[in-house]
Design an enzyme around this catalytic site. Sequence first.
Site, mmCIF file in Angstrom:
data_model
loop_
_atom_site.group_PDB
_atom_site.id
_atom_site.type_symbol
_atom_site.label_atom_id
_atom_site.label_comp_id
_atom_site.label_asym_id
_atom_site.label_seq_id
_atom_site.Cartn_x
_atom_site.Cartn_y
_atom_site.Cartn_z
ATOM 1 N N LYS A 1 25.104 -60.922 -30.282
ATOM 2 C CA LYS A 1 25.426 -60.883 -31.719
ATOM 3 C C LYS A 1 24.136 -61.053 -32.507
ATOM 4 O O LYS A 1 23.326 -61.932 -32.197
ATOM 5 C CB LYS A 1 26.378 -62.011 -32.086
ATOM 6 C CG LYS A 1 27.679 -61.953 -31.326
ATOM 7 C CD LYS A 1 28.833 -61.692 -32.248
ATOM 8 C CE LYS A 1 30.126 -61.676 -31.444
ATOM 9 N NZ LYS A 1 31.237 -61.113 -32.186
ATOM 10 N N PHE B 1 23.911 -63.509 -43.429
ATOM 11 C CA PHE B 1 24.686 -62.419 -42.833
ATOM 12 C C PHE B 1 25.307 -62.954 -41.539
ATOM 13 O O PHE B 1 25.087 -62.451 -40.439
ATOM 14 C CB PHE B 1 23.845 -61.164 -42.595
ATOM 15 C CG PHE B 1 24.682 -59.914 -42.716
ATOM 16 C CD1 PHE B 1 25.182 -59.516 -43.950
ATOM 17 C CD2 PHE B 1 25.023 -59.165 -41.606
ATOM 18 C CE1 PHE B 1 25.986 -58.384 -44.074
ATOM 19 C CE2 PHE B 1 25.834 -58.040 -41.719
ATOM 20 C CZ PHE B 1 26.302 -57.652 -42.951
ATOM 21 N N LEU B 2 26.085 -63.999 -41.730
ATOM 22 C CA LEU B 2 26.556 -64.834 -40.618
ATOM 23 C C LEU B 2 27.437 -64.049 -39.641
ATOM 24 O O LEU B 2 28.207 -63.183 -40.049
ATOM 25 C CB LEU B 2 27.337 -66.030 -41.167
ATOM 26 C CG LEU B 2 26.568 -66.936 -42.132
ATOM 27 C CD1 LEU B 2 27.464 -68.094 -42.587
ATOM 28 C CD2 LEU B 2 25.284 -67.487 -41.494
ATOM 29 N N LYS C 1 19.202 -66.728 -28.316
ATOM 30 C CA LYS C 1 18.792 -65.312 -28.432
ATOM 31 C C LYS C 1 17.335 -65.247 -28.880
ATOM 32 O O LYS C 1 16.570 -64.429 -28.408
ATOM 33 C CB LYS C 1 19.686 -64.548 -29.413
ATOM 34 C CG LYS C 1 19.281 -63.067 -29.481
ATOM 35 C CD LYS C 1 20.220 -62.251 -30.307
ATOM 36 C CE LYS C 1 20.029 -62.486 -31.784
ATOM 37 N NZ LYS C 1 18.714 -62.004 -32.283
ATOM 38 N N ASP C 2 16.971 -66.144 -29.800
ATOM 39 C CA ASP C 2 15.576 -66.212 -30.256
ATOM 40 C C ASP C 2 14.847 -67.231 -29.385
ATOM 41 O O ASP C 2 14.390 -68.282 -29.860
ATOM 42 C CB ASP C 2 15.537 -66.619 -31.735
ATOM 43 C CG ASP C 2 16.221 -65.579 -32.603
ATOM 44 O OD1 ASP C 2 15.744 -64.443 -32.619
ATOM 45 O OD2 ASP C 2 17.246 -65.899 -33.226
ATOM 46 N N GLN D 1 11.254 -68.268 -30.344
ATOM 47 C CA GLN D 1 11.276 -69.124 -31.540
ATOM 48 C C GLN D 1 11.669 -70.553 -31.155
ATOM 49 O O GLN D 1 11.041 -71.531 -31.570
ATOM 50 C CB GLN D 1 12.276 -68.543 -32.548
ATOM 51 C CG GLN D 1 12.670 -69.490 -33.665
ATOM 52 C CD GLN D 1 13.523 -68.812 -34.718
ATOM 53 O OE1 GLN D 1 13.011 -68.117 -35.566
ATOM 54 N NE2 GLN D 1 14.837 -69.026 -34.675
ATOM 55 N N MET E 1 19.219 -67.133 -41.676
ATOM 56 C CA MET E 1 18.823 -66.185 -42.711
ATOM 57 C C MET E 1 20.065 -65.444 -43.220
ATOM 58 O O MET E 1 19.944 -64.389 -43.855
ATOM 59 C CB MET E 1 17.782 -65.205 -42.168
ATOM 60 C CG MET E 1 16.499 -65.932 -41.744
ATOM 61 S SD MET E 1 15.024 -64.902 -41.759
ATOM 62 C CE MET E 1 15.486 -63.618 -40.641
ATOM 63 N N ARG F 1 21.253 -57.981 -37.353
ATOM 64 C CA ARG F 1 20.662 -56.636 -37.405
ATOM 65 C C ARG F 1 21.532 -55.582 -36.725
ATOM 66 O O ARG F 1 21.270 -54.388 -36.890
ATOM 67 C CB ARG F 1 19.268 -56.653 -36.776
ATOM 68 C CG ARG F 1 18.221 -57.397 -37.622
ATOM 69 C CD ARG F 1 16.836 -57.277 -37.025
ATOM 70 N NE ARG F 1 15.787 -57.712 -37.934
ATOM 71 C CZ ARG F 1 15.178 -58.905 -37.879
ATOM 72 N NH1 ARG F 1 15.546 -59.797 -36.976
ATOM 73 N NH2 ARG F 1 14.226 -59.214 -38.744
ATOM 74 N N HIS G 1 25.972 -67.647 -35.350
ATOM 75 C CA HIS G 1 25.715 -68.739 -36.302
ATOM 76 C C HIS G 1 26.882 -69.740 -36.282
ATOM 77 O O HIS G 1 26.671 -70.955 -36.358
ATOM 78 C CB HIS G 1 25.593 -68.199 -37.729
ATOM 79 C CG HIS G 1 24.473 -67.230 -37.927
ATOM 80 N ND1 HIS G 1 24.662 -65.902 -38.209
ATOM 81 C CD2 HIS G 1 23.131 -67.408 -37.885
ATOM 82 C CE1 HIS G 1 23.495 -65.301 -38.341
ATOM 83 N NE2 HIS G 1 22.547 -66.177 -38.146
HETATM 84 O O1 PAF Z 1 16.290 -67.675 -36.646
HETATM 85 C C1 PAF Z 1 16.300 -67.516 -37.888
HETATM 86 O O2 PAF Z 1 17.293 -67.097 -38.478
HETATM 87 C C2 PAF Z 1 15.035 -67.823 -38.675
HETATM 88 O O3 PAF Z 1 13.893 -67.479 -37.968
HETATM 89 C C3 PAF Z 1 14.971 -69.284 -39.170
HETATM 90 C C4 PAF Z 1 14.902 -70.257 -38.004
HETATM 91 C C5 PAF Z 1 16.183 -69.595 -40.019
HETATM 92 C C6 PAF Z 1 13.721 -69.478 -40.012
HETATM 93 O O4 PAF Z 1 13.696 -68.622 -41.104
#
Ligand code: PAF
Length: 284
Positions: A186, A34-35, A151-152, A155, A32, A189, A39
């Site tokens: 990191k 704002f690297l 971190k996620d 997800q 999303m 946010r 990332h």
């Molecule tokens: O983890 C993220 O940045 C987002 O949830 C993703 C996987 C790009 C989906 O919008």
Amino acid sequence: MDLTIVHTIQELQQLLNERRKQGVSVGFVPTMGFLHEGHLSLVEQARQKNDVIVMSIFVNPAQFGPGEDFEAYPRDTERDARLAAEAGVHILFMPTPEEMYPQEGGIRILPGPQSAELCGASRPGHFDGVLKVVLKLFNIVDPDRSYFGMKDAQQLAIIETFVRDFNLRTEIVRVPTVREQDGLAKSSRNVHLTETERLEAPAIQQALRLGASLVAEGVSANDIEQQVSKAIVTNSSGSIDYVSLLAYPELKKVDADSKEIIIACAVKFSKTRLIDNIIIPLKG
Ligand code: PAF
């Protein structure tokens, strides 16, 4: 290969079709924007195994609930493009919401039980929106491998299940969380932390480490959750959204078959909410 920036699905697919004729493999890093170094470490991993690296930058409205930070989510596309080029991304896909969601047919993808806990419990509908955009991106890019950060962790677990259950073609690659020197994970946010909160925020990782040491001592899940919560609120001004200890990647209560434990938390500061976790392998 220089960085090419594309904004439409058609442009992206044309480029990829041309490259695929040369028999290349495609690594995909969905973001999303704002690297940050988290990332960039996804890109670094992707470069090791793929010929062409595609990154998407799309702040996906479908995964933000009412009153969440969709508007305030940090954005800086010029800086992102520079960082992506330096990191070795070949194609940067930056679609508009209209390009991604030209019409709303109302079909929903509902994640299973893994979404009942953690962020799925405190952000209803969040993972429906994540799966929706991820499926669209996978169909648009058709990557050989896709890279997601630990971190996620929730997800990632849900996306792994989605790919397995629906026979999606891409391979999901887990990439470890990148941290600041003081242990803070990191995150895009982090920029919304005040100066004082930024100094306090490493308390999250310290508390999770305390949790891991309590697992090793055989302390009960409830007591660990309480002690981790207490350590966070004692050492920071953050308030607890959740602290949970579960089996990973199933995200259910730990039982005799569990191979790994996750202690995950979400902590609210004045202008932002941060998540982090620690994963502990179980012996035997
Ligand atoms: O983890 C993220 O940045 C987002 O949830 C993703 C996987 C790009 C989906 O919008």
